[in-house]
Scaffold this motif. Structure first.
Motif, PDB file in Angstrom:
ATOM      1  N   ARG A 135       0.835  -1.189   0.000  1.00  0.00           N
ATOM      2  CA  ARG A 135       0.000   0.000   0.000  1.00  0.00           C
ATOM      3  C   ARG A 135       0.871   1.241   0.000  1.00  0.00           C
ATOM      4  O   ARG A 135       2.025   1.210   0.438  1.00  0.00           O
ATOM      5  CB  ARG A 135      -0.938   0.001   1.203  1.00  0.00           C
ATOM      6  N   GLN A 136       0.278   2.318  -0.496  1.00  0.00           N
ATOM      7  CA  GLN A 136       0.973   3.596  -0.512  1.00  0.00           C
ATOM      8  C   GLN A 136       0.004   4.700  -0.144  1.00  0.00           C
ATOM      9  O   GLN A 136      -0.995   4.918  -0.843  1.00  0.00           O
ATOM     10  CB  GLN A 136       1.601   3.875  -1.879  1.00  0.00           C
ATOM     11  N   TYR A 150      -2.081  -2.187  -3.584  1.00  0.00           N
ATOM     12  CA  TYR A 150      -1.625  -2.862  -4.800  1.00  0.00           C
ATOM     13  C   TYR A 150      -1.349  -4.327  -4.512  1.00  0.00           C
ATOM     14  O   TYR A 150      -0.817  -4.665  -3.452  1.00  0.00           O
ATOM     15  CB  TYR A 150      -0.321  -2.246  -5.302  1.00  0.00           C
ATOM     16  N   GLU A 204       6.070   6.465   1.325  1.00  0.00           N
ATOM     17  CA  GLU A 204       6.595   5.415   0.462  1.00  0.00           C
ATOM     18  C   GLU A 204       5.673   4.194   0.482  1.00  0.00           C
ATOM     19  O   GLU A 204       4.948   3.959   1.451  1.00  0.00           O
ATOM     20  CB  GLU A 204       8.004   5.028   0.905  1.00  0.00           C
ATOM     21  N   ARG A 205       5.773   3.431  -0.575  1.00  0.00           N
ATOM     22  CA  ARG A 205       5.027   2.187  -0.630  1.00  0.00           C
ATOM     23  C   ARG A 205       5.520   1.247   0.467  1.00  0.00           C
ATOM     24  O   ARG A 205       6.727   1.164   0.734  1.00  0.00           O
ATOM     25  CB  ARG A 205       5.228   1.540  -1.992  1.00  0.00           C
TER      26      ARG A 205
END
Length: 124
Positions: free
Chosen positions: A38-39, A95, A44-45
């Motif tokens: 996740r971001q 994601y 940052e991711r």
């Protein structure tokens, strides 16, 4: 062509639950590790959870352990992320990512294939 498509993101209230899904196509999913990242805006991711190809015990980030559950159904080419007791800090684009081979599973740098993301917003 490898494709990952996330779905299920939406606006929820604090404490509610949400289930995200990732549909994987173009590969034999049982051979692949599939993870969630996740971001959040301005951040940052970060790694969230992974279910490895051999379906050993899932691995979670400390911030979501005991609240999130990752599961996979190779027959359906799906990997789900069940998120319970959501907090404002869980707000992010989520994601899914997939790849294979011996490598760190909690680093986004080690995944070749990514979905387009799905937005999760937790409102207080």
């Amino acid at each position: 062509q490898v494709q990952l498509v996330e779905s299920g993101g939406r606006l929820v209230q604090v404490g509610e639950s949400l289930r995200l899904s990732c549909l994987v196509s173009g590969v034999t999913m049982r051979d692949y590790d599939v993870a969630w990242f996740r971001q959040a805006p301005g951040k940052e991711r970060e790694f969230v959870a992974v279910r490895s190809w051999n379906d050993y015990s899932p691995y979670y980030a400390g911030s979501v352990k005991d609240r999130f559950t990752v599961s996979r159904d190779n027959a359906k080419n799906m990997v789900d992320l069940q998120m319970n007791n959501l907090e404002p800090g869980d707000t992010a684009v989520y994601y899914c990512a997939a790849d294979f081979g011996l490598r760190p599973l909690n680093s986004g740098k080690t995944y070749k294939y990514w979905g387009q993301g799905t937005q999760v917003t937790v409102s207080s």
